[in-house]
Write a protein that holds these residues in place. Structure first.
Motif, PDB file in Angstrom:
ATOM      1  N   MET A  27     -18.749 -27.064 -46.291  1.00 53.37           N
ATOM      2  CA  MET A  27     -20.175 -27.255 -45.958  1.00 53.37           C
ATOM      3  C   MET A  27     -20.991 -27.105 -47.241  1.00 53.37           C
ATOM      4  O   MET A  27     -20.971 -26.066 -47.881  1.00 53.37           O
ATOM      5  N   PRO A  28     -21.728 -28.138 -47.624  1.00 55.58           N
ATOM      6  CA  PRO A  28     -22.532 -28.045 -48.846  1.00 55.58           C
ATOM      7  C   PRO A  28     -23.663 -27.033 -48.673  1.00 55.58           C
ATOM      8  O   PRO A  28     -23.983 -26.643 -47.553  1.00 55.58           O
ATOM      9  N   LYS A  29     -24.217 -26.649 -49.781  1.00 54.27           N
ATOM     10  CA  LYS A  29     -25.308 -25.691 -49.750  1.00 54.27           C
ATOM     11  C   LYS A  29     -26.489 -26.250 -48.936  1.00 54.27           C
ATOM     12  O   LYS A  29     -26.849 -27.405 -49.048  1.00 54.27           O
ATOM     13  N   ILE A  30     -27.045 -25.358 -48.106  1.00 52.52           N
ATOM     14  CA  ILE A  30     -28.177 -25.748 -47.272  1.00 52.52           C
ATOM     15  C   ILE A  30     -29.441 -25.177 -47.890  1.00 52.52           C
ATOM     16  O   ILE A  30     -29.534 -23.977 -48.103  1.00 52.52           O
ATOM     17  N   ALA A  31     -30.394 -26.023 -48.187  1.00 53.87           N
ATOM     18  CA  ALA A  31     -31.648 -25.516 -48.739  1.00 53.87           C
ATOM     19  C   ALA A  31     -32.776 -26.438 -48.339  1.00 53.87           C
ATOM     20  O   ALA A  31     -32.562 -27.634 -48.133  1.00 53.87           O
ATOM     21  N   PRO A  32     -33.977 -25.892 -48.199  1.00 52.67           N
ATOM     22  CA  PRO A  32     -35.113 -26.750 -47.887  1.00 52.67           C
ATOM     23  C   PRO A  32     -35.324 -27.754 -49.016  1.00 52.67           C
ATOM     24  O   PRO A  32     -34.967 -27.487 -50.168  1.00 52.67           O
ATOM     25  N   LEU A  33     -35.876 -28.896 -48.703  1.00 53.41           N
ATOM     26  CA  LEU A  33     -36.219 -29.885 -49.717  1.00 53.41           C
ATOM     27  C   LEU A  33     -37.706 -29.754 -50.005  1.00 53.41           C
ATOM     28  O   LEU A  33     -38.528 -29.881 -49.102  1.00 53.41           O
TER      29      LEU A  33
ATOM     30  N   ARG B 273     -37.318 -33.250 -40.878  1.00 52.27           N
ATOM     31  CA  ARG B 273     -37.685 -34.286 -41.850  1.00 52.27           C
ATOM     32  C   ARG B 273     -36.826 -35.530 -41.616  1.00 52.27           C
ATOM     33  O   ARG B 273     -35.734 -35.436 -41.029  1.00 52.27           O
TER      34      ARG B 273
ATOM     35  N   THR C  37     -24.946 -36.241 -49.173  1.00 54.04           N
ATOM     36  CA  THR C  37     -23.710 -35.476 -48.942  1.00 54.04           C
ATOM     37  C   THR C  37     -23.578 -35.054 -47.487  1.00 54.04           C
ATOM     38  O   THR C  37     -22.491 -35.062 -46.932  1.00 54.04           O
ATOM     39  N   GLN C  38     -24.681 -34.666 -46.878  1.00 55.09           N
ATOM     40  CA  GLN C  38     -24.668 -34.272 -45.468  1.00 55.09           C
ATOM     41  C   GLN C  38     -24.401 -35.473 -44.574  1.00 55.09           C
ATOM     42  O   GLN C  38     -23.648 -35.403 -43.608  1.00 55.09           O
TER      43      GLN C  38
ATOM     44  N   ARG D 250     -20.778 -37.037 -44.117  1.00 57.99           N
ATOM     45  CA  ARG D 250     -19.715 -36.258 -43.520  1.00 57.99           C
ATOM     46  C   ARG D 250     -19.329 -36.743 -42.130  1.00 57.99           C
ATOM     47  O   ARG D 250     -18.380 -36.266 -41.550  1.00 57.99           O
TER      48      ARG D 250
ATOM     49  N   ARG E 146     -28.048 -28.919 -39.728  1.00 61.98           N
ATOM     50  CA  ARG E 146     -28.599 -28.388 -40.976  1.00 61.98           C
ATOM     51  C   ARG E 146     -29.760 -27.427 -40.689  1.00 61.98           C
ATOM     52  O   ARG E 146     -29.868 -26.366 -41.281  1.00 61.98           O
TER      53      ARG E 146
ATOM     54  N   LEU F  32     -28.418 -24.067 -39.446  1.00 57.08           N
ATOM     55  CA  LEU F  32     -27.867 -23.255 -40.534  1.00 57.08           C
ATOM     56  C   LEU F  32     -28.990 -22.703 -41.415  1.00 57.08           C
ATOM     57  O   LEU F  32     -28.976 -21.536 -41.800  1.00 57.08           O
ATOM     58  N   GLU F  33     -29.965 -23.542 -41.696  1.00 56.31           N
ATOM     59  CA  GLU F  33     -31.039 -23.146 -42.612  1.00 56.31           C
ATOM     60  C   GLU F  33     -31.906 -22.041 -42.009  1.00 56.31           C
ATOM     61  O   GLU F  33     -32.405 -21.180 -42.725  1.00 56.31           O
TER      62      GLU F  33
ATOM     63  N   THR G 123     -21.181 -24.743 -39.307  1.00 55.47           N
ATOM     64  CA  THR G 123     -20.638 -23.442 -39.692  1.00 55.47           C
ATOM     65  C   THR G 123     -20.990 -23.174 -41.147  1.00 55.47           C
ATOM     66  O   THR G 123     -21.063 -24.101 -41.952  1.00 55.47           O
TER      67      THR G 123
END
Lengths: 465, 465
Positions: free
Chosen positions: A1-7, B43, B49-50, B53, B101, B104-105, B330
């Motif tokens: 799972m790639p890093k989740i961050a707000p844009l 958004r 990348t997301q 998948r 996403r 998770l966020e 996850t």
């Protein structure tokens, strides 16, 4: 799972924030419909050729490509190619460009004057900062005429927005000031002074709040060929503001002092501005003021222009802007003038949330949580829920047959005001409902029990400081 | 002005069509909220990348670039670059990837089980055809658990959708059939037969309606290593359907006939399917049926799966699909299972409009048009309008002080039911209001006159054939 961050620049709200946004949108929709505006939605994309026609904003367009085409070489600008700007699509950066295209495309089937509202996302690839987003929601109203459009719509349009903001105050939105000016006044005054680069003068005056009078005056001299006296007169005009007809007199005096003739475009604009102020004082006292320094960057405005300040939050910039344009669209034979305003909903909601100006009464729609005594009797709880929902009461069923204390906690954490306890069948053990705020518990029948009107749905109210 | 033409795959509705869509969306929102679902919006974009998948659909992603960056060379797939897929953004092609996403966020701030609805546009760069668009609106509900999610939500979720479709029938939407299956039944059965390529078998069975039983059987033999008998057993399972518990018995008999042990995954799935059918018969009789051939293309489903047919419009394909997935998202430590369904709103509305199944009572929100006697007395007309609007009656004022006949025609063309004629001040000439459908005209006071409830707002009703 790639890093989740707000844009950055792509705001999202938690459920409570969305509830606030939804309350704002509901009020806007209701107000627009009360005034006879019909809702439309346009596609998110327009051909790049359409988007590139609108000056500065065009630089911020997001261009789309399909993943499969990514390997293909980008086309030369002029070459006939699948990726030439003809075929290339971009995301719209406002709702005016799509409206113009929609009106031309459907002109034969629309009733004119066409009063439409439109609440949608727009996208701009600009640098994100406070109140400036890359994706945001706008709420627009426009009135579009076929060939002509009477001036009285320039009075109506800001009054519709004033009515909307008045309704929004109930949620906790601060009062607003809608500042108006008239392009005819500005253009008539500059031309009367002998300044013909009207666009250049407007562009420089638009920077007044940013760079100050002295620098604007200098720019008018160096860029627009003004004398010191002409520059001073422009600044004197820009300094005039107020909500009554003395504004008109002050402009007339200034014009006379500068030997500008008292007829023509200037006088036409002053008459319009006077009419607008008279109606505004009568129908929305204190909200609409004339401010002769309002320029609006865009060059297609031809009459009244509007900007709106959230009082106490002036640094946010205008949250509702627009104006009159004589040619929204033309197909060569027909021309469609219009007048419209656009509310920056995301900018407004973002401030409501960050400054904690508003408060939703709860974070879920649910009014009643039906407790579950055991998984075997979940069916009884779902029947209570069905009975309440059939009567319009938002209801949820506890996810687990946990201890009642835990189920009450589940409701409390979400702000759900009532917990329902199904009884055993029969009169020995009737259903009961508990107001978990007061602790009061009473016998109740799902076929008739009704919550107080203020508890039925979550509402948004001014935050108590 | 460049040529104006519709874009294939990007549907837009005229105001009357949007009114239908809005009526559908209002019912969905109200139904979801009645069931305790909270609305969110995410958004429009996700990192590439997301988006990449999720198997097949990923090929249809629209990738964004900013116009300023267009001149830059496209990056190599693996190269560290501003345009590498890390930083690249694409438009979401469903609302499930963004939900995963978002969960998770915001996991720390969401209440679980998290019941959310989401009504938004999605984009897919696939070839447009009837009912398949490049931009369309989905309406999703999902229930997301933290670590675990009880089976009863697999019963609740389709019943919420059944309730929504029941409400939609009032607009003229035909009845639906929600077909359900359970992945555990399928997997347990195939493995019990000795077929371990469960995904391969499902993929081939998914083509049953397209290519027929014979071809599917052949593919199961050649692609999944099945014997003719195993292939026949798979097809026999797929042929089972019905809305009562005999379905369960027929699967058990088929399993026994094929020497599949009566415990384990198959039995677990059958118990779940039986529970779902029992509840469905009780709470939405005739709507939910078991259909053992429902496979759903996506490999992440792990329990119940759903597809929905609009009766009489089967060629449209499923208009509401979904299922249970054990791992929506996850972060390595926590896993979030879920169950959800998604309505293809644009597909549905497009059919409602093209088949003329529904009819809005008028094309504008306006209930009353206030006539204008002369431009000098427009103020009197706007005051009537203000009084009516203050009481919640959508009102418009005639755009021009034309002859009354022309003003009535203006209202008639839009379907506005009432025209209001302001009197002179004083009792000699009171206001009058005319129902232009019946021609009946009566004296009226804007402070008290009220239209019939059925006329207040435009409504959408079944078209009379």
């Amino acid at each position: 799972m790639p890093k989740i961050a707000p844009l950055s620049g792509f705001p999202e709200w938690l459920p409570a924030g969305r509830l606030v946004e939804q309350a704002v949108l509901d009020i806007l929709r209701r107000t627009f419909e009360l005034h006879g505006f019909v809702g439309i939605q346009t596609r998110a994309v327009e051909p790049l050729t359409q988007l590139l026609r609108k000056g500065d904003t065009s630089k911020e367009v997001y261009v789309l490509s399909r993943l499969q085409e990514q390997g293909e070489a980008p086309a030369d600008a002029g070459a006939p190619s699948r990726r030439s700007s003809d075929k290339q699509l971009g995301l719209h950066f406002d709702l005016t460009v799509p409206l113009a295209r929609y009106v031309l495309e459907n002109a034969g089937q629309l009733p004119f004057p066409f009063k439409r509202y439109q609440i949608q996302q727009v996208w701009r690839g600009e640098r994100p900062q406070d109140g400036r987003f890359r994706e945001f929601t706008q709420a627009d109203i426009d009135v579009i005429g076929d060939g002509s459009l009477p001036f009285h719509f320039e009075v109506e349009a800001p009054l519709v927005m004033a009515a909307a903001f008045e309704e929004l105050r109930g949620l906790g939105v601060p009062p607003v000031r809608i500042s108006v000016n008239n392009r005819k006044v500005a253009e008539g005054f500059y031309r009367g002074l002998g300044l013909d680069d009207v666009e250049g003068v407007l562009r420089n005056l638009d920077k007044l709040d940013k760079i100050g009078a002295e620098q604007v005056a200098a720019a008018l001299v160096t860029e627009c060929g003004a004398t010191d006296e002409q520059a001073a007169a422009c600044l004197a005009l820009a300094a005039i503001n107020g909500d009554d007809l003395t504004v008109i007199d002050r402009v007339r005096h200034l014009a006379a002092a500068n030997h500008i003739p008292g007829a023509g475009l200037l006088e036409e604009g002053l008459a319009e501005l006077a009419t607008l102020l008279q109606e505004a004082v009568r129908r929305a006292p204190g909200v609409i003021v004339a401010d002769l320094k309002i320029a609006r960057g865009l060059d297609y405005y031809t009459g009244t222009v509007y900007e709106t300040t959230l009082l106490g939050h002036e640094s946010l910039g205008s949250i509702c802007s627009g104006g009159r344009y004589d040619a929204l669209a033309t197909d060569g034979r027909r021309t469609f003038p219009g007048v419209g305003l656009s509310i920056g909903v995301s900018r407004l909601v973002s401030r409501l949330l960050s400054a904690e100006l508003v408060r939703p009464t709860r974070e879920v729609p649910t009014c009643v949580l039906v407790a579950v005594t055991s998984e075997e009797t979940r069916g009884a709880s779902t029947e209570v829920a069905a009975a309440l929902r059939a009567r319009g009461i938002p209801t949820d069923v506890a996810p687990q047959a946990a201890k009642f204390g835990k189920q009450i906690q589940f409701a409390a954490r979400r702000g759900i005001p009532f917990v329902w306890f199904p009884g055993d069948d029969g009169p020995a053990s009737p259903d009961q409902v508990k107001d978990i705020r007061s602790g009061v518990q009473v016998e109740a029948d799902p076929a008739s029990w009704t919550p107080g009107a203020e508890d039925l749905l979550p509402t948004v109210a001014p935050a108590v400081p």
